[in-house]
Design a protein around this motif. Structure first.
Motif: not given
Length: 215
Positions: A18-44
């Motif tokens: 991703r290009m930022l003001e200070a130059g190009e930055a590295r971007v790492s993306t990690i994701s997982q789906t949990y068997d839990a409701p949105l509100e509970d995961v947000w609270d956690a």
């Protein structure tokens, strides 16, 4: 008993820039789906009383504009907050300043959590350790969240320490490092260079400490 192979396979990882003001930055993306409701995961993920149950003790003002500090790890400023679906923050560890973006979304199978880590990383450091330097740490965080959401229990620091040095814990690190190696190759890194960086990261996490990058 943690099903290491299942947890590693449940997580998605990808790399970009991703290009930022200070130059190009590295971007790492990690994701997982949990068997839990949105509100509970947000609270956690945002409740200072629950965060230590799966991650680290945290202090500070956990609202937009507030400053937070994770015990023995990063601190920073919460730059935006849109409950219950997103927040962004700076991620400050030692002299290094990077940024995180966390989004949550409801899916048919539960709640998807995605974390994007944006950082200016020295080319030599990247060549030495690759994305696993921080990626393995984020994998461990998603594992902690998975265990907490499944059981509701709090992590025991002594048990975590013992597990991390066990055969199962070392296997988790090895598999995580290898998956980040795969993501690095998919992003264009030479296979031999990616493998060497992953091996060095595995050695740090399993025997000689961790790279000085936080997470």
């Amino acid at each position: 008993m943690i099903d290491v192979t299942h947890q590693i396979s449940a997580v998605r990882r990808r790399l970009g820039t991703r290009m930022l003001e200070a130059g190009e930055a590295r971007v790492s993306t990690i994701s997982q789906t949990y068997d839990a409701p949105l509100e509970d995961v947000w609270d956690a993920c945002t409740n200072p009383e629950r965060i230590p149950r799966w991650f680290l003790p945290v202090t500070g003002d956990l609202r937009e504009g507030g400053h937070y500090q994770l015990e023995g790890n990063a601190g920073g400023t919460i730059t935006s907050c849109d409950p219950p679906t997103a927040f962004t923050a700076t991620w400050e560890y030692g002299d290094n300043v990077s940024w995180i973006e966390v989004t949550l979304g409801a899916e048919p199978t539960g709640t998807r959590v995605e974390l994007v880590h944006i950082a200016h990383i020295d080319d030599d450091l990247w060549a030495q350790f690759g994305p696993g330097a921080t990626g393995v740490g984020w994998d461990m965080a998603l594992l902690g969240l998975s265990e907490h959401l499944a059981s509701g229990a709090a992590v025991d620091p002594a048990e975590v320490e013992a597990w991390s040095t066990s055969e199962e814990g070392r296997r988790f690190v090895e598999l995580s490092s290898d998956r980040w190696r795969q993501a690095s190759v998919e992003a264009g890194t030479d296979e031999a260079a990616a493998k060497a960086a992953a091996d060095r990261t595995t050695a740090f996490y399993t025997g000689a400490g961790t790279p000085e990058t936080g997470a």
